[in-house]
Scaffold this active site. Structure first.
Site, PDB file in Angstrom:
ATOM      1  N   GLY A 263       0.818  -1.200   0.000  1.00  0.00           N
ATOM      2  CA  GLY A 263       0.000   0.000   0.000  1.00  0.00           C
ATOM      3  C   GLY A 263       0.854   1.253   0.000  1.00  0.00           C
ATOM      4  N   HIS A 283      12.664  11.136   7.461  1.00  0.00           N
ATOM      5  CA  HIS A 283      13.749  11.900   6.834  1.00  0.00           C
ATOM      6  C   HIS A 283      13.742  11.817   5.306  1.00  0.00           C
ATOM      7  CE1 HIS A 283      17.262   8.803   6.235  1.00  0.00           C
ATOM      8  NE2 HIS A 283      16.098   8.293   5.873  1.00  0.00           N
TER       9      HIS A 283
END
Length: 373
Positions: A263, A283
């Protein structure tokens, strides 16, 4: 002759300087800028060039390491020293060129040249083997290929603020990986190997007791979650990631305690878990994209659920840190960034979380624990 003529003015200046008090200052400048002081060793080693020049040419070494990793040299040398001719035949390489590569790497201690023709594996190069815990071969390969090419356009990112990877490859990193199986395989194996190392540090630092379910959001092949489940047998987990990132990981033996869902975490994440884990995910993205992932996790988690973010934290302005170089890599690869402690507080506050604690680990990453407000 041309070179000699070009240096004649400089030689005249040097000769004149010898007769004045300026000679000492000029000699010091030459030593510091051009010929750093180092006595030639008895074994014939050459003096090193200026440190700045060594740093600027460091990519020579990093690319040489990449080539050795790509060719699988460390695997071939596992049983003992081999001649360069044998190595060249096994890797379908030019023998003389491979010799020059291994000679250069041996000068840095990565391999060792045992005689005129044979090379051996050094302790430093052990992580380049494919079949050992803590292998870094796959990550070195992906760094030497797509990361290296993107970093070549660092100037583009600095000038425009846009992602260099997109400039080089014509698409984003994760779209590129979905379209290129070989690059995706090296990238995913590299991330799995790093996750295996990081897992040990996380498990030593953070107590997962009392947690019954975890969703590893963007967890790739699920190595980190698998390590957690091994230590906490009463826990179940779900890995959510793109289909090419999960790969064949759902065939791993986990006793049915770990499931894999293909997904997109920008759209939704599985509901109802105690903990939502974001390891090396935040990040990857700018604040707007990171907020979307955090919001989806908050919507899915239970009332008393927790968010665990595992990322590096940028230190103060003048502190040396690998995270500051990694931040440049994120800038060129995904448009993401490393963040300071204050920036994590601001990001999570904007996503309607409060940070409850930040736990340092033995690795460069920290565990940032947060709960919904």
């Amino acid at each position: 002759m041309v070179t000699r003529m070009a240096f004649l003015p400089l030689l005249r200046v040097l000769q004149g300087a010898r007769k004045t008090r300026s000679w000492a200052e000029l000699k010091l400048l030459l030593r510091d800028r051009f010929f750093p002081a180092r006595t030639t060793c008895a074994n014939g080693e050459d003096p090193l060039p200026p440190l700045l020049f060594q740093i600027a040419t460091a990519y020579w070494l990093s690319q040489a390491i990449y080539v050795a990793a790509k060719l699988g040299i460390a695997d071939l040398l596992e049983a003992g020293p081999l001649s360069c001719t044998t190595l060249a035949a096994a890797t379908r390489s030019d023998s003389r060129s491979l010799y020059r590569l291994l000679r250069a790497l041996s000068s840095t201690g990565l391999f060792s040249q045992v005689d005129k023709e044979r090379f051996a594996l050094s302790r430093l190069a052990e992580p380049l083997r494919s079949d050992i815990p803590g292998s870094l071969r796959a990550i070195v390969v992906t760094i030497g290929e797509i990361h290296y090419q993107a970093c070549g356009e660092l100037l583009h990112s600095v000038r425009t603020g846009s992602t260099a990877f997109n400039q080089v490859f014509g698409t984003s990193l994760f779209e590129y990986l979905q379209q290129n199986a070989e690059a995706s395989d090296a990238f995913n194996r590299g991330m799995t190997n790093l996750s295996s190392l990081l897992a040990q540090a996380v498990l030593l630092a953070y107590n997962f007791s009392g947690i019954s379910s975890i969703v590893d959001v963007g967890g790739g092949e699920g190595e980190l979650l698998r390590r957690i489940l091994e230590l906490y047998p009463g826990m179940k987990g779900v890995v959510l990631d793109l289909p090419n990132s999960i790969g064949s990981a759902n065939h791993l033996s986990d006793g049915g305690r770990c499931s894999y869902i293909a997904g997109n975490f920008f759209e939704s994440v599985p509901e109802g878990a105690d903990v939502y884990l974001l390891c090396g995910v935040v990040h990857d993205w700018d604040d707007d994209h990171a907020l979307k992932v955090l919001a989806n996790c908050r919507e899915a988690m239970m009332k008393n659920g927790r968010m665990l973010i595992i990322d590096m934290i940028l230190p103060g302005a003048n502190s040396a840190s690998f995270s500051k170089l990694l931040d440049l890599n994120m800038m060129v690869m995904t448009g993401g960034r490393e963040r300071t402690k204050a920036e994590f507080h601001a990001l999570l506050d904007a996503a309607n979380y409060r940070i409850t604690r930040i736990i340092r680990t033995m690795a460069p990453q920290s565990v940032i624990e947060a709960m919904p407000k």
